[in-house]
Write a protein that holds these residues in place. Structure first.
Motif, PDB file in Angstrom:
ATOM      1  N   SER A 137     -13.631   4.177  -5.898  1.00 56.52           N
ATOM      2  CA  SER A 137     -13.458   3.445  -4.827  1.00 56.52           C
ATOM      3  C   SER A 137     -14.529   3.681  -3.879  1.00 56.52           C
ATOM      4  O   SER A 137     -14.851   2.964  -2.997  1.00 56.52           O
TER       5      SER A 137
ATOM      6  N   VAL B  50      -7.688   2.432   1.111  1.00 61.12           N
ATOM      7  CA  VAL B  50      -7.700   1.435   1.808  1.00 61.12           C
ATOM      8  C   VAL B  50      -7.912   1.732   3.333  1.00 61.12           C
ATOM      9  O   VAL B  50      -8.635   1.204   3.955  1.00 61.12           O
ATOM     10  N   GLU B  51      -7.277   2.992   3.491  1.00 59.30           N
ATOM     11  CA  GLU B  51      -7.434   3.364   5.114  1.00 59.30           C
ATOM     12  C   GLU B  51      -6.932   4.912   5.018  1.00 59.30           C
ATOM     13  O   GLU B  51      -6.349   5.249   4.217  1.00 59.30           O
TER      14      GLU B  51
ATOM     15  N   VAL C 172       0.994  -1.329   0.064  1.00 63.42           N
ATOM     16  CA  VAL C 172       0.062   0.033  -0.082  1.00 63.42           C
ATOM     17  C   VAL C 172       0.816   1.321  -0.130  1.00 63.42           C
ATOM     18  O   VAL C 172       1.852   1.296   0.657  1.00 63.42           O
TER      19      VAL C 172
ATOM     20  N   TYR D 269      -3.180   3.662  -0.101  1.00 65.61           N
ATOM     21  CA  TYR D 269      -4.051   3.562  -1.093  1.00 65.61           C
ATOM     22  C   TYR D 269      -3.303   2.979  -2.241  1.00 65.61           C
ATOM     23  O   TYR D 269      -2.185   2.571  -2.065  1.00 65.61           O
TER      24      TYR D 269
ATOM     25  N   THR E 219     -16.897   0.950  -2.182  1.00 69.17           N
ATOM     26  CA  THR E 219     -17.023   0.758  -0.651  1.00 69.17           C
ATOM     27  C   THR E 219     -18.572   0.814  -0.171  1.00 69.17           C
ATOM     28  O   THR E 219     -18.864  -0.061   0.797  1.00 69.17           O
TER      29      THR E 219
ATOM     30  N   GLU F 126      -7.599   3.643  -5.311  1.00 66.03           N
ATOM     31  CA  GLU F 126      -8.462   2.747  -4.268  1.00 66.03           C
ATOM     32  C   GLU F 126      -7.898   3.288  -2.969  1.00 66.03           C
ATOM     33  O   GLU F 126      -6.919   2.747  -2.403  1.00 66.03           O
TER      34      GLU F 126
END
Length: 226
Positions: free
Chosen positions: A47, A138-139, A3, A116, A51, A136
């Motif tokens: 993204s 991720v966190e 990531v 990401y 989600t 994308e």
């Protein structure tokens, strides 16, 4: 592939209240960072939609520790500035959430940083600017030092952007970040990069712009299917 991480200092709009709610921009559009990358408006759209469709939320992490979620982003949407988020810290069950709340309230913790994957991008050869058009997410983390990054590829990119050379080991690590296996990266670094960078006596490192082009080529290379 690991990531990637991108930090934005002083991006917190509202520090956590008694319930742990806070808000801020986790990404900003249009401004090149130290790695000469720009996030384009709309980059997060797919993204965020995926989600939402999956019924998931993006975690709030502490210092990019994926195994240390400290809350959840209850709202994430793009506005004219960037990606704006509202989150809630889990103050009752996550110890680091309480540390984050105290630090943000005191003003000594003021960074938000995203983890990401890049799904689409373009590159301007003239300006040497990469525009990220698909991300994308991720966190998104609360971080003590917004300039900090554990991603080795970002360290290499920063050196190249500054016109500095990189070592054989850093080049090998970058290939690993690009998706090559450990043995593939070691072979390429040992038999290609070392020979190229040391082809002339007294030249231990190649020109940084040439190395950057080599890394870009490596990132776009895919082994043929059999």
């Amino acid at each position: 592939m690991n990531v990637k991480r991108r930090a934005f200092p002083l991006s917190i709009k509202a520090v956590p209240d008694a319930e742990g709610r806070f808000s801020g921009h986790v990404s900003v559009f249009g401004t090149p960072d130290s790695y000469r990358e720009v996030v384009a408006p709309g980059a997060f759209a797919a993204s965020l939609a995926a989600t939402k469709a999956a019924g998931r939320t993006v975690p709030v992490c502490w210092q990019h520790r994926m195994d240390e979620p400290i809350g959840a982003w209850t709202r994430l949407e793009e506005d004219e500035k960037g990606l704006f988020g509202e989150g809630t810290l889990w103050l009752d069950v996550a110890p680091y959430a309480r540390i984050a709340q105290r630090g943000m309230t005191a003003g000594c913790i003021s960074g938000l940083s995203i983890g990401y994957f890049v799904t689409a991008d373009s590159f301007n050869d003239v300006e040497r600017i990469r525009t990220l058009t698909g991300i994308e997410l991720v966190e998104a983390s609360i971080v003590t030092d917004p300039a900090h990054s554990e991603a080795r590829i970002d360290v290499v990119k920063a050196k190249l952007a500054a016109g500095e050379g990189i070592t054989d080991r850093e080049f090998e690590s970058t290939l690993r970040e690009k998706g090559f296996s450990r043995s593939e990266a070691a072979d390429i670094a040992a038999h290609g990069f070392k020979a190229w960078t040391r082809r002339e006596a007294g030249q231990p490192q190649a020109d940084s712009s040439a190395v950057a082009r080599l890394i870009e080529a490596a990132g776009s290379y895919r082994l043929p299917s059999i």
